[in-house]
Design a protein around this motif. Structure first.
Motif, short mmCIF file in Angstrom:
data_model
loop_
_atom_site.label_atom_id
_atom_site.label_comp_id
_atom_site.label_asym_id
_atom_site.label_seq_id
_atom_site.Cartn_x
_atom_site.Cartn_y
_atom_site.Cartn_z
N ARG A 73 0.85 -1.19 0.00
CA ARG A 73 0.00 0.00 0.00
C ARG A 73 0.88 1.24 0.00
O ARG A 73 1.86 1.32 0.73
CB ARG A 73 -0.89 0.02 1.24
N SER A 74 0.51 2.20 -0.80
CA SER A 74 1.19 3.48 -0.82
C SER A 74 0.46 4.42 0.14
O SER A 74 -0.77 4.47 0.14
CB SER A 74 1.19 4.07 -2.23
N LEU A 75 1.23 5.12 0.96
CA LEU A 75 0.66 6.04 1.94
C LEU A 75 1.25 7.43 1.70
O LEU A 75 2.37 7.72 2.12
CB LEU A 75 0.98 5.56 3.36
N PRO A 76 0.50 8.28 1.00
CA PRO A 76 0.99 9.65 0.77
C PRO A 76 1.30 10.34 2.09
O PRO A 76 0.76 10.00 3.14
CB PRO A 76 -0.17 10.32 0.04
N THR A 101 -1.31 11.21 4.64
CA THR A 101 -2.16 10.13 5.15
C THR A 101 -1.93 9.97 6.65
O THR A 101 -0.79 9.99 7.12
CB THR A 101 -1.81 8.79 4.46
N GLU A 102 -3.01 9.82 7.40
CA GLU A 102 -2.89 9.54 8.83
C GLU A 102 -2.24 8.18 9.05
O GLU A 102 -2.54 7.22 8.33
CB GLU A 102 -4.29 9.53 9.48
N VAL A 103 -1.37 8.08 10.04
CA VAL A 103 -0.69 6.82 10.34
C VAL A 103 -1.71 5.76 10.75
O VAL A 103 -1.51 4.56 10.51
CB VAL A 103 0.39 7.03 11.42
N LYS A 104 -2.84 6.18 11.31
CA LYS A 104 -3.90 5.24 11.68
C LYS A 104 -4.35 4.41 10.47
O LYS A 104 -4.67 3.23 10.61
CB LYS A 104 -5.08 5.98 12.29
N ALA A 105 -4.35 5.00 9.29
CA ALA A 105 -4.74 4.27 8.08
C ALA A 105 -3.78 3.10 7.83
O ALA A 105 -4.21 2.01 7.43
CB ALA A 105 -4.77 5.20 6.87
#
Length: 140
Positions: free
Chosen positions: A13-16, A19-23
């Motif tokens: 998964r890519s996390l821009p 993006t919240e760390v919770k995601a």
């Protein structure tokens, strides 16, 4: 072993950066539930989720980068890899009463069965390994 093959499963998964760390934690927890770890190794799940939080936070905060989060399970070890765009390799720092933060890699070092970092094209990858219940590993 000749003739044997490694079976593995993985997710990415890519996390821009915004993006919240919770995601990242929620996404990782969903995959740990699919592996059955939330029932069989809940303390290890907690350690994995804290490690995911720390590594993604490091990518966002210290590397000022998007994070690519990869989970792979090879029936022995769950590998958590986070790639970011910084070439600066992380190292545990001694805790300080003079500054906030700086304890993330100390936590990863304490929680993971092993971890490493390596340069990659366009940045670095930090990988932590957790031996799972199928390997008879410890439950953190």
């Amino acid at each position: 072993m000749e003739g044997s093959s490694l079976r593995a499963v993985g997710w990415a998964r890519s996390l821009p950066i915004d993006t919240e760390v919770k995601a990242a934690r929620d996404w990782a927890r969903d995959h740990l539930e699919r592996l059955g770890w939330t029932r069989t190794a809940p303390e290890t799940v907690d350690a994995v989720l804290l490690t995911v939080s720390e590594l993604v936070t490091n990518a966002h905060r210290h590397a000022h980068s998007d994070a690519q989060l990869i989970l792979s399970w090879d029936n022995e070890c769950l590998h958590i890899a986070v790639h970011d765009n910084s070439t600066d390799l992380p190292a545990p720092r001694a805790p300080s009463t003079e500054r906030l933060g700086g304890r993330g890699m100390l936590l990863v070092d304490a929680l993971a069965d092993e971890w490493d970092s390596r340069p990659c094209p366009h940045g670095k990858a930090v990988t932590a390994c957790f031996r799972g219940p199928a390997a008879g590993g410890r439950d953190h």
